[in-house]
Motif scaffolding. Structure first.
Motif, PDB file in Angstrom:
ATOM      1  N   LYS A 192       0.844  -1.197   0.000  1.00 32.12           N
ATOM      2  CA  LYS A 192       0.000   0.000   0.000  1.00 32.12           C
ATOM      3  C   LYS A 192       0.878   1.245   0.000  1.00 32.12           C
ATOM      4  O   LYS A 192       1.916   1.283   0.682  1.00 32.12           O
ATOM      5  N   GLY A 193       0.446   2.261  -0.744  1.00 28.55           N
ATOM      6  CA  GLY A 193       1.202   3.506  -0.819  1.00 28.55           C
ATOM      7  C   GLY A 193       0.795   4.476   0.271  1.00 28.55           C
ATOM      8  O   GLY A 193      -0.336   4.967   0.292  1.00 28.55           O
ATOM      9  N   VAL A 194       1.703   4.760   1.183  1.00 26.65           N
ATOM     10  CA  VAL A 194       1.448   5.662   2.316  1.00 26.65           C
ATOM     11  C   VAL A 194       1.891   7.072   1.932  1.00 26.65           C
ATOM     12  O   VAL A 194       3.034   7.290   1.533  1.00 26.65           O
ATOM     13  N   VAL A 195       0.977   8.024   2.059  1.00 29.66           N
ATOM     14  CA  VAL A 195       1.244   9.398   1.637  1.00 29.66           C
ATOM     15  C   VAL A 195       1.506  10.291   2.851  1.00 29.66           C
ATOM     16  O   VAL A 195       0.706  10.346   3.788  1.00 29.66           O
ATOM     17  N   TYR A 196       2.646  11.000   2.813  1.00 29.45           N
ATOM     18  CA  TYR A 196       3.015  11.970   3.852  1.00 29.45           C
ATOM     19  C   TYR A 196       2.728  13.381   3.341  1.00 29.45           C
ATOM     20  O   TYR A 196       2.825  13.664   2.146  1.00 29.45           O
ATOM     21  N   HIS A 197       2.431  14.306   4.265  1.00 27.39           N
ATOM     22  CA  HIS A 197       2.274  15.717   3.909  1.00 27.39           C
ATOM     23  C   HIS A 197       3.408  16.552   4.499  1.00 27.39           C
ATOM     24  O   HIS A 197       4.147  16.108   5.394  1.00 27.39           O
ATOM     25  N   HIS A 198       3.573  17.760   3.967  1.00 29.08           N
ATOM     26  CA  HIS A 198       4.669  18.643   4.395  1.00 29.08           C
ATOM     27  C   HIS A 198       4.584  18.938   5.892  1.00 29.08           C
ATOM     28  O   HIS A 198       5.615  18.981   6.575  1.00 29.08           O
ATOM     29  N   ARG A 199       3.382  19.151   6.404  1.00 24.88           N
ATOM     30  CA  ARG A 199       3.211  19.479   7.822  1.00 24.88           C
ATOM     31  C   ARG A 199       3.747  18.355   8.701  1.00 24.88           C
ATOM     32  O   ARG A 199       4.515  18.600   9.644  1.00 24.88           O
ATOM     33  N   GLY A 200       3.356  17.120   8.405  1.00 22.18           N
ATOM     34  CA  GLY A 200       3.798  15.994   9.211  1.00 22.18           C
ATOM     35  C   GLY A 200       5.302  15.798   9.140  1.00 22.18           C
ATOM     36  O   GLY A 200       5.954  15.493  10.147  1.00 22.18           O
ATOM     37  N   ALA A 201       5.874  15.963   7.941  1.00 22.59           N
ATOM     38  CA  ALA A 201       7.320  15.789   7.782  1.00 22.59           C
ATOM     39  C   ALA A 201       8.088  16.828   8.608  1.00 22.59           C
ATOM     40  O   ALA A 201       9.098  16.513   9.259  1.00 22.59           O
ATOM     41  N   TYR A 202       7.610  18.062   8.584  1.00 23.06           N
ATOM     42  CA  TYR A 202       8.240  19.120   9.372  1.00 23.06           C
ATOM     43  C   TYR A 202       8.145  18.818  10.865  1.00 23.06           C
ATOM     44  O   TYR A 202       9.148  18.893  11.602  1.00 23.06           O
ATOM     45  N   LEU A 203       6.949  18.467  11.313  1.00 20.19           N
ATOM     46  CA  LEU A 203       6.739  18.264  12.746  1.00 20.19           C
ATOM     47  C   LEU A 203       7.518  17.064  13.270  1.00 20.19           C
ATOM     48  O   LEU A 203       8.068  17.107  14.379  1.00 20.19           O
ATOM     49  N   ASN A 204       7.608  15.986  12.483  1.00 20.17           N
ATOM     50  CA  ASN A 204       8.356  14.846  12.994  1.00 20.17           C
ATOM     51  C   ASN A 204       9.856  15.103  12.955  1.00 20.17           C
ATOM     52  O   ASN A 204      10.605  14.609  13.802  1.00 20.17           O
ATOM     53  N   ALA A 205      10.302  15.897  11.991  1.00 19.81           N
ATOM     54  CA  ALA A 205      11.717  16.288  11.967  1.00 19.81           C
ATOM     55  C   ALA A 205      12.083  17.047  13.239  1.00 19.81           C
ATOM     56  O   ALA A 205      13.161  16.839  13.822  1.00 19.81           O
ATOM     57  N   ILE A 206      11.196  17.914  13.689  1.00 19.88           N
ATOM     58  CA  ILE A 206      11.443  18.670  14.923  1.00 19.88           C
ATOM     59  C   ILE A 206      11.267  17.772  16.151  1.00 19.88           C
ATOM     60  O   ILE A 206      12.018  17.881  17.132  1.00 19.88           O
ATOM     61  N   SER A 207      10.300  16.868  16.106  1.00 27.30           N
ATOM     62  CA  SER A 207      10.099  15.945  17.229  1.00 27.30           C
ATOM     63  C   SER A 207      11.338  15.083  17.469  1.00 27.30           C
ATOM     64  O   SER A 207      11.657  14.755  18.619  1.00 27.30           O
TER      65      SER A 207
END
Length: 540
Positions: free
Chosen positions: A198-213
């Motif tokens: 299955k293709g899991v789609v990430y968004h810019h907001r989530g990528a930014y927030l997890n990078a900071i987390s």
């Protein structure tokens, strides 16, 4: 009555900007332009140079008609090219699809077709594989060859070389932000053990927030030296390419993972951080003396994937590594749960510290909530470390959904929570602990048996290098535990001895009824492929 805080206080360009990790690249270029960003063998790029390369990549893609909503795939080991793709592709407005290098041609063909890829960047090591993939992919793809000087070489199968492609791009291409932080930034495929992935789609907001987390959860200071043992194709390297931009960190690339390569990188580059599955930890604690290199500084290690055995965590700590245990899934941008450490736990005996650290833990800072729930009633289980339920996630670091699969997305988000399929318990201190995948729980005579509990017991035996336990059909009990074990070199331990060892540690009904010796099949990220072991057990 009108809310006074909704009058004349609209969002605008001055007070609202979409969250995206691309902002982190703009900042690091401005603040730390001359700090080393990437070291790969004899190659070394500063953040100014890396950002220019990312600008060129984005510009070259745009010149070829690639933009918002288009998919750009890449198949490569941990090299500068795949690091740059994490910025250059979304800078073009496109979506990055980092391909698992260990997948077969048929699966890769499916992924390229399902994700509607417009271009693919391919390291020449994988040219034979990708030639077969492209032959069976009915798409007109732009194919870009990467000839890495640190690689084994290989033929060109595309229209242009990666360096020439970058040379065709504009070094001053503007780093523009997405119009909406909900825009897709990455596409990652789950390992499909039954049927297509299955293709899991990430968004810019989530990528930014997890990078900071990652920064907050791991207490990372500026300018870490990060060793790429974790594949960047796995959950976009747990978002660490973007984390390193935020911190002005240095990436030490590693094409091939071995104990010698890891210890050498730690000693030569003063590596401060790396991530890896328990297979990497096992590799290090069991390394030969000739492969070890001494180091005097602290090396922080983040581990996830299969729950790490406490015995392995203890051995790593004794070897000078500071361990942090996290947990997550492809659907949660990688790590979304962390075993946050309490200072008073330092006073616990070493074995108790390891057992405490082996728990999965509490929500990452960017995860809104984490619960163990009954999937039928959607009620939280009792926090008694006994009541079993399904691990559920809610928050900004949960995927957008599954690409072109509305039914699977709806099922995954039923009841307003992401259903992980992982079974666990909630401890009284609100830390969760996994007990099994729902499909891996063993039901013997009506009793639930955790395969993880048996595996942890086997790992305590001095001659066991690796262990995995699955259910095997049984006419009397329905299912019984069947253990697959890899022994240390020169060990002559027998199956009967291991069964007796388990019997002294476990309830009788939990003791493995079968022991099978041999190597364990694994995914490219070190997860043991239990579906293959289940098939092997049934064939015995």
């Amino acid at each position: 009555m009108t809310n006074i805080y909704e009058q004349g206080l609209d969002r605008n360009q001055a007070n609202y900007v979409p969250l995206t990790p691309l902002s982190l690249l703009s900042r690091v270029e401005r603040v730390y332009p001359d700090h080393p960003a990437v070291i790969h063998g004899k190659l070394s790029y500063s953040w100014r140079q890396t950002t220019e390369r990312c600008r060129r990549l984005a510009s070259a893609l745009v010149k070829r008609g690639i933009g918002r909503g288009d998919t750009v795939a890449i198949i490569a080991p941990n090299t500068p090219a795949i690091f740059e793709a994490h910025f250059g592709v979304p800078m073009a407005g496109a979506v990055l699809n980092a391909l698992n290098t260990r997948l077969d041609a048929a699966t890769l063909s499916f992924i390229l077709e399902h994700g509607e890829a417009k271009a693919v960047i391919t390291d020449s090591e994988f040219s034979p594989l990708m030639r077969s993939v492209l032959k069976n992919t009915p798409r007109d793809l732009l194919v870009i060859d990467v000839h890495d000087p640190e690689g084994p070489g290989g033929e060109s199968i595309g229209q242009i070389n990666y360096d020439d492609f970058l040379a065709s791009g504009d070094p001053d291409f503007e780093i523009s932000l997405p119009d909406d932080e909900w825009d897709a930034i990455a596409l990652n495929y789950t390992s499909g053990t039954t049927g297509n992935p299955k293709g899991v789609v990430y968004h810019h907001r989530g990528a930014y927030l997890n990078a900071i987390s990652n920064i907050v959860g791991w207490n990372m200071a500026h300018h870490p030296v990060y060793l790429w043992t974790l594949p960047m194709f796995h959950c976009n390297g747990w978002c660490f390419p973007w984390t390193l931009a935020a911190l002005g960190g240095t990436s030490i690339c590693l094409r091939n993972v071995s104990a010698d390569a890891i210890f050498s990188a730690i000693a030569e580059n003063q590596v401060s951080h790396f991530c890896g599955a328990p297979i990497i930890l096992n590799l290090l604690v069991n390394a030969k003396d000739i492969d070890r290199k001494s180091f005097s500084h602290t090396v922080n290690v983040m581990t996830a994937a299969a729950p790490p055995p406490p015995s392995v965590l203890t051995a790593m700590e004794e070897d000078g590594f500071k361990m942090t245990h996290v947990y997550g899934l492809t659907e949660t941008y990688g790590p979304a749960v962390i075993c946050a450490w309490h200072p008073n736990w330092d006073n616990l005996p070493p074995e108790d510290q390891a057992n405490t650290k082996a728990r999965q833990g509490v929500p990452y800072h960017a995860l809104e909530d984490l619960q163990i729930m009954n999937p039928e009633t959607m009620a939280s289980v009792k926090p008694d470390a006994t009541d079993l339920g399904e691990t559920m996630f809610r928050g900004n670091i949960v995927m957008k959904g599954y690409l072109k699969n509305e039914l699977a997305t709806k099922e995954a988000f039923a009841g307003g929570w992401f259903h992980s399929g992982d079974l666990g318990v909630m401890h009284p201190d609100q830390y969760i602990q996994l007990k099994d995948r729902a499909k891996d729980i063993i039901i013997s005579g009506g009793e639930n048996i955790s395969s993880i509990e048996i595996e942890d017991t086997l790992y305590r035996h001095k001659d066991v290098l690796e262990a995995a336990v699955v259910a095997k059909s049984d006419e009397h009990w329905g299912e019984v535990p069947c253990a697959f074990v890899t022994l240390r070199n020169n060990s002559d331990t027998t199956a009967a001895e291991l069964i007796e060892f388990c019997r002294t540690q476990l309830a009788k009904f939990k003791t493995p009824k079968h022991i099978i010796f041999g190597d364990l099949p694994k995914t490219s990220t070190g997860k043991i492929q239990k579906f293959k072991l289940r098939a092997r057990a049934e064939a015995q």
